[in-house]
Design a protein around this motif. Sequence first.
Motif, PDB file in Angstrom:
ATOM      1  N   TYR A 122     -13.908   9.965  -5.255  1.00 55.81           N
ATOM      2  CA  TYR A 122     -13.532  10.372  -6.664  1.00 55.81           C
ATOM      3  C   TYR A 122     -14.166   9.552  -7.425  1.00 55.81           C
ATOM      4  CZ  TYR A 122      -9.974  12.943  -3.679  1.00 55.81           C
ATOM      5  OH  TYR A 122      -9.496  13.854  -2.696  1.00 55.81           O
ATOM      6  N   LYS A 123     -14.526   9.964  -8.844  1.00 58.95           N
ATOM      7  CA  LYS A 123     -14.521   9.212  -9.949  1.00 58.95           C
ATOM      8  C   LYS A 123     -13.885   9.620 -11.068  1.00 58.95           C
ATOM      9  CE  LYS A 123     -18.294   7.760 -13.020  1.00 58.95           C
ATOM     10  NZ  LYS A 123     -19.751   7.842 -13.469  1.00 58.95           N
ATOM     11  N   ILE A 124     -13.158   8.499 -11.720  1.00 56.70           N
ATOM     12  CA  ILE A 124     -11.924   8.958 -12.522  1.00 56.70           C
ATOM     13  C   ILE A 124     -12.930   9.200 -14.238  1.00 56.70           C
ATOM     14  CG2 ILE A 124     -10.260   7.930 -14.240  1.00 56.70           C
ATOM     15  CD1 ILE A 124      -9.545   6.063 -11.594  1.00 56.70           C
ATOM     16  N   ILE A 125     -12.592  10.248 -14.674  1.00 54.89           N
ATOM     17  CA  ILE A 125     -13.201  10.525 -16.018  1.00 54.89           C
ATOM     18  C   ILE A 125     -12.249  10.249 -17.117  1.00 54.89           C
ATOM     19  CG2 ILE A 125     -13.936  12.345 -17.507  1.00 54.89           C
ATOM     20  CD1 ILE A 125     -14.607  14.058 -15.010  1.00 54.89           C
ATOM     21  N   THR A 126     -11.020  10.571 -16.692  1.00 60.21           N
ATOM     22  CA  THR A 126      -9.889  10.038 -17.568  1.00 60.21           C
ATOM     23  C   THR A 126      -8.351   9.734 -17.013  1.00 60.21           C
ATOM     24  OG1 THR A 126      -9.007  12.332 -18.305  1.00 60.21           O
ATOM     25  CG2 THR A 126     -10.611  11.493 -19.541  1.00 60.21           C
ATOM     26  N   GLY A 127      -7.692   8.937 -17.457  1.00 62.77           N
ATOM     27  CA  GLY A 127      -6.607   8.788 -16.783  1.00 62.77           C
ATOM     28  C   GLY A 127      -6.322   7.477 -15.954  1.00 62.77           C
ATOM     29  N   ASN A 128      -5.302   7.367 -15.158  1.00 64.48           N
ATOM     30  CA  ASN A 128      -5.046   6.047 -14.423  1.00 64.48           C
ATOM     31  C   ASN A 128      -4.743   6.551 -13.178  1.00 64.48           C
ATOM     32  OD1 ASN A 128      -4.391   4.975 -17.460  1.00 64.48           O
ATOM     33  ND2 ASN A 128      -5.724   3.691 -16.162  1.00 64.48           N
ATOM     34  N   ILE A 129      -5.070   5.784 -11.982  1.00 65.47           N
ATOM     35  CA  ILE A 129      -4.499   6.064 -10.509  1.00 65.47           C
ATOM     36  C   ILE A 129      -4.048   4.778  -9.942  1.00 65.47           C
ATOM     37  CG2 ILE A 129      -5.516   6.740  -8.275  1.00 65.47           C
ATOM     38  CD1 ILE A 129      -5.811   9.044 -10.488  1.00 65.47           C
ATOM     39  N   LEU A 130      -3.061   4.942  -9.192  1.00 63.34           N
ATOM     40  CA  LEU A 130      -2.441   3.764  -8.343  1.00 63.34           C
ATOM     41  C   LEU A 130      -2.881   3.995  -7.000  1.00 63.34           C
ATOM     42  CD1 LEU A 130      -0.617   1.189  -8.401  1.00 63.34           C
ATOM     43  CD2 LEU A 130       1.329   2.721  -7.795  1.00 63.34           C
ATOM     44  N   ILE A 131      -3.635   2.826  -6.374  1.00 63.60           N
ATOM     45  CA  ILE A 131      -3.803   2.713  -4.921  1.00 63.60           C
ATOM     46  C   ILE A 131      -2.685   1.771  -4.310  1.00 63.60           C
ATOM     47  CG2 ILE A 131      -5.436   2.147  -3.207  1.00 63.60           C
ATOM     48  CD1 ILE A 131      -6.443   4.291  -5.161  1.00 63.60           C
ATOM     49  N   CYS A 132      -2.213   2.390  -3.336  1.00 62.87           N
ATOM     50  CA  CYS A 132      -1.277   1.685  -2.505  1.00 62.87           C
ATOM     51  C   CYS A 132      -1.089   1.785  -1.020  1.00 62.87           C
ATOM     52  CB  CYS A 132       0.230   1.931  -3.201  1.00 62.87           C
ATOM     53  SG  CYS A 132       0.502   3.732  -3.329  1.00 62.87           S
ATOM     54  N   ARG A 133      -0.415   1.076  -0.412  1.00 65.85           N
ATOM     55  CA  ARG A 133      -0.516   1.205   1.149  1.00 65.85           C
ATOM     56  C   ARG A 133       1.144   0.897   1.595  1.00 65.85           C
ATOM     57  NH1 ARG A 133      -4.551  -2.128   4.508  1.00 65.85           N
ATOM     58  NH2 ARG A 133      -3.684  -0.629   6.134  1.00 65.85           N
ATOM     59  N   ALA A 134       1.266   1.477   2.538  1.00 65.33           N
ATOM     60  CA  ALA A 134       2.372   1.121   3.468  1.00 65.33           C
ATOM     61  C   ALA A 134       2.603  -0.380   3.657  1.00 65.33           C
ATOM     62  CB  ALA A 134       2.711   1.918   4.509  1.00 65.33           C
ATOM     63  N   GLY A 135       3.827  -0.849   3.396  1.00 62.63           N
ATOM     64  CA  GLY A 135       4.178  -2.201   3.605  1.00 62.63           C
ATOM     65  C   GLY A 135       4.096  -2.723   5.069  1.00 62.63           C
ATOM     66  N   SER A 136       4.186  -3.775   5.629  1.00 57.11           N
ATOM     67  CA  SER A 136       4.139  -4.254   6.927  1.00 57.11           C
ATOM     68  C   SER A 136       5.131  -3.565   7.942  1.00 57.11           C
ATOM     69  CB  SER A 136       4.512  -5.766   6.947  1.00 57.11           C
ATOM     70  OG  SER A 136       5.897  -6.102   6.733  1.00 57.11           O
ATOM     71  N   GLU A 137       4.974  -3.842   9.233  1.00 54.76           N
ATOM     72  CA  GLU A 137       6.046  -3.186  10.143  1.00 54.76           C
ATOM     73  C   GLU A 137       7.223  -3.356   9.772  1.00 54.76           C
ATOM     74  OE1 GLU A 137       4.889  -1.746  13.016  1.00 54.76           O
ATOM     75  OE2 GLU A 137       3.001  -2.084  12.331  1.00 54.76           O
ATOM     76  N   ASN A 138       7.808  -4.354   9.119  1.00 52.58           N
ATOM     77  CA  ASN A 138       9.397  -4.404   8.792  1.00 52.58           C
ATOM     78  C   ASN A 138       9.484  -3.481   7.590  1.00 52.58           C
ATOM     79  OD1 ASN A 138       9.586  -6.103  11.060  1.00 52.58           O
ATOM     80  ND2 ASN A 138       9.471  -7.721   9.624  1.00 52.58           N
ATOM     81  N   ASN A 139       8.408  -3.330   6.809  1.00 52.70           N
ATOM     82  CA  ASN A 139       8.670  -2.597   5.399  1.00 52.70           C
ATOM     83  C   ASN A 139       7.739  -1.397   5.337  1.00 52.70           C
ATOM     84  OD1 ASN A 139      10.660  -4.601   3.998  1.00 52.70           O
ATOM     85  ND2 ASN A 139       8.931  -6.119   4.711  1.00 52.70           N
ATOM     86  N   LYS A 140       7.827  -0.581   6.246  1.00 51.99           N
ATOM     87  CA  LYS A 140       6.869   0.629   6.148  1.00 51.99           C
ATOM     88  C   LYS A 140       7.374   1.431   5.143  1.00 51.99           C
ATOM     89  CE  LYS A 140       3.815   0.396  10.139  1.00 51.99           C
ATOM     90  NZ  LYS A 140       2.644   0.486   9.926  1.00 51.99           N
ATOM     91  N   ASN A 141       8.541   1.558   4.851  1.00 49.55           N
ATOM     92  CA  ASN A 141       9.311   2.639   3.850  1.00 49.55           C
ATOM     93  C   ASN A 141       8.870   1.963   2.587  1.00 49.55           C
ATOM     94  OD1 ASN A 141      10.934   0.066   4.074  1.00 49.55           O
ATOM     95  ND2 ASN A 141      12.393   1.713   3.308  1.00 49.55           N
ATOM     96  N   LYS A 142       8.143   1.003   2.485  1.00 50.97           N
ATOM     97  CA  LYS A 142       7.710   0.637   0.955  1.00 50.97           C
ATOM     98  C   LYS A 142       6.364   0.624   0.717  1.00 50.97           C
ATOM     99  CE  LYS A 142      11.454  -2.668  -0.163  1.00 50.97           C
ATOM    100  NZ  LYS A 142      11.947  -3.795  -0.983  1.00 50.97           N
TER     101      LYS A 142
END
Length: 150
Positions: free
Chosen positions: A26-46
């Motif tokens: 993907y290439k952003i033309i307009t707008g903003n995108i957030l990239i995020c990953r699941a937390g560590s083993e103890n915090n996978k829900n975050k």
Amino acid sequence: MTFRAISQFRKGETIFMEGTEGNWVYKIITGNILICRAGSENNKNKQIPLAKLGPGELFGEMFLFEENKKRNASAIVISNLASLELYPQSSMLEMLTPLNPITLNIFEYLSQRLLKTSSKFITVLPKKAVANAKPVDLKEGKNVTGDKLT
């Protein structure tokens, strides 16, 4: 011949989820995108925010250099609307084919290094920092405290 499409996404829409198979860059033309990953083993829900991207930036390319072709992070729209250019895997590989094999090796190496670094970042975050992190609600485009991510 390189194929591309243009698509629009609304705030809070998930463009892709971590662990799903990659098919597009993907290439952003307009707008903003957030990239995020699941937390560590103890915090996978975050979901831990890694980057906020804006117009002109590319994302979703790392799967091209992964053996399993899986996404290593999730991407969500955090502005009211985002317009994106979408490049399918076949077009991207077509563009990469003429490159010198050493150049491709460098791309693969950098992709692997970035993946390892972001994985280490998530695992070595102090427990307090992860506990205090504002987890991202991928469906709503905001963190669970209700703060907007724009």
